[in-house]
Design a protein around this motif. Sequence first.
Motif, PDB file in Angstrom:
ATOM      1  N   GLN A  28     -33.627  21.850 -56.281  1.00  0.00           N
ATOM      2  CA  GLN A  28     -34.410  22.609 -55.301  1.00  0.00           C
ATOM      3  C   GLN A  28     -35.394  21.709 -54.544  1.00  0.00           C
ATOM      4  O   GLN A  28     -36.442  22.157 -54.102  1.00  0.00           O
ATOM      5  N   LYS A  29     -35.053  20.435 -54.398  1.00  0.00           N
ATOM      6  CA  LYS A  29     -35.919  19.471 -53.713  1.00  0.00           C
ATOM      7  C   LYS A  29     -35.172  18.839 -52.539  1.00  0.00           C
ATOM      8  O   LYS A  29     -34.267  18.027 -52.733  1.00  0.00           O
ATOM      9  N   LEU A  30     -35.576  19.192 -51.341  1.00  0.00           N
ATOM     10  CA  LEU A  30     -34.935  18.640 -50.156  1.00  0.00           C
ATOM     11  C   LEU A  30     -35.213  17.153 -49.981  1.00  0.00           C
ATOM     12  O   LEU A  30     -34.391  16.438 -49.424  1.00  0.00           O
ATOM     13  N   ILE A  31     -36.345  16.672 -50.457  1.00  0.00           N
ATOM     14  CA  ILE A  31     -36.689  15.264 -50.273  1.00  0.00           C
ATOM     15  C   ILE A  31     -35.654  14.353 -50.934  1.00  0.00           C
ATOM     16  O   ILE A  31     -35.306  13.299 -50.394  1.00  0.00           O
ATOM     17  N   ILE A  32     -35.131  14.765 -52.073  1.00  0.00           N
ATOM     18  CA  ILE A  32     -34.091  13.973 -52.748  1.00  0.00           C
ATOM     19  C   ILE A  32     -32.851  13.900 -51.864  1.00  0.00           C
ATOM     20  O   ILE A  32     -32.256  12.828 -51.695  1.00  0.00           O
ATOM     21  N   LEU A  33     -32.476  15.028 -51.287  1.00  0.00           N
ATOM     22  CA  LEU A  33     -31.303  15.072 -50.413  1.00  0.00           C
ATOM     23  C   LEU A  33     -31.524  14.241 -49.159  1.00  0.00           C
ATOM     24  O   LEU A  33     -30.612  13.537 -48.705  1.00  0.00           O
ATOM     25  N   ILE A  34     -32.711  14.327 -48.597  1.00  0.00           N
ATOM     26  CA  ILE A  34     -33.011  13.574 -47.382  1.00  0.00           C
ATOM     27  C   ILE A  34     -32.907  12.078 -47.658  1.00  0.00           C
ATOM     28  O   ILE A  34     -32.315  11.333 -46.874  1.00  0.00           O
ATOM     29  N   ILE A  35     -33.454  11.625 -48.775  1.00  0.00           N
ATOM     30  CA  ILE A  35     -33.383  10.202 -49.123  1.00  0.00           C
ATOM     31  C   ILE A  35     -31.927   9.778 -49.328  1.00  0.00           C
ATOM     32  O   ILE A  35     -31.491   8.744 -48.805  1.00  0.00           O
ATOM     33  N   CYS A  36     -31.154  10.570 -50.075  1.00  0.00           N
ATOM     34  CA  CYS A  36     -29.732  10.254 -50.294  1.00  0.00           C
ATOM     35  C   CYS A  36     -28.966  10.204 -48.975  1.00  0.00           C
ATOM     36  O   CYS A  36     -28.152   9.304 -48.744  1.00  0.00           O
ATOM     37  N   HIS A  37     -29.232  11.168 -48.110  1.00  0.00           N
ATOM     38  CA  HIS A  37     -28.540  11.251 -46.829  1.00  0.00           C
ATOM     39  C   HIS A  37     -28.925  10.066 -45.938  1.00  0.00           C
ATOM     40  O   HIS A  37     -28.063   9.473 -45.277  1.00  0.00           O
ATOM     41  N   CYS A  38     -30.201   9.702 -45.936  1.00  0.00           N
ATOM     42  CA  CYS A  38     -30.647   8.531 -45.164  1.00  0.00           C
ATOM     43  C   CYS A  38     -29.952   7.264 -45.661  1.00  0.00           C
ATOM     44  O   CYS A  38     -29.487   6.450 -44.858  1.00  0.00           O
ATOM     45  N   LEU A  39     -29.872   7.106 -46.974  1.00  0.00           N
ATOM     46  CA  LEU A  39     -29.208   5.931 -47.542  1.00  0.00           C
ATOM     47  C   LEU A  39     -27.722   5.917 -47.201  1.00  0.00           C
ATOM     48  O   LEU A  39     -27.153   4.856 -46.898  1.00  0.00           O
ATOM     49  N   ASN A  40     -27.092   7.069 -47.254  1.00  0.00           N
ATOM     50  CA  ASN A  40     -25.677   7.176 -46.884  1.00  0.00           C
ATOM     51  C   ASN A  40     -25.475   6.768 -45.427  1.00  0.00           C
ATOM     52  O   ASN A  40     -24.577   5.975 -45.118  1.00  0.00           O
ATOM     53  N   ASN A  41     -26.307   7.303 -44.546  1.00  0.00           N
ATOM     54  CA  ASN A  41     -26.163   6.981 -43.126  1.00  0.00           C
ATOM     55  C   ASN A  41     -26.525   5.524 -42.838  1.00  0.00           C
ATOM     56  O   ASN A  41     -25.921   4.905 -41.967  1.00  0.00           O
ATOM     57  N   LEU A  42     -27.491   4.980 -43.570  1.00  0.00           N
ATOM     58  CA  LEU A  42     -27.838   3.567 -43.414  1.00  0.00           C
ATOM     59  C   LEU A  42     -26.642   2.690 -43.776  1.00  0.00           C
ATOM     60  O   LEU A  42     -26.308   1.743 -43.061  1.00  0.00           O
TER      61      LEU A  42
END
Length: 104
Positions: free
Chosen positions: A72-86
């Motif tokens: 239930q934490k969007l920040i974890i998803l945002i970090i994972c997604h940023c790393l994926n896109n990077l």
Amino acid sequence: MPNFLMAILMVIFVPIIEELVFRGILINRLSVTFKTKTAVIISSILFGVLHTDPLSATLFGVVMAMIYIQTQKLIILIICHCLNNLTAYVFIIVESMTDDTPDK
């Protein structure tokens, strides 16, 4: 400069918006009407069709949704997604630098 702006958009801005929309809003809204599993599938398919590789993006959406449901934490998803896109962006840059296509 355009490459820098593209990197900022692709690596930071887009992941934040997509996670807010697809996991933060869509899954929560769909879960009111459907079972959670159905909400995950619908949101992941919608996420997938907006990308150039729909199958991979849909699978990525499922994984991200499962993480969201557990944490239930969007920040974890945002970090994972940023790393994926990077990672994807770095591969695009490296590929463009090593393009062996002869000039016409």
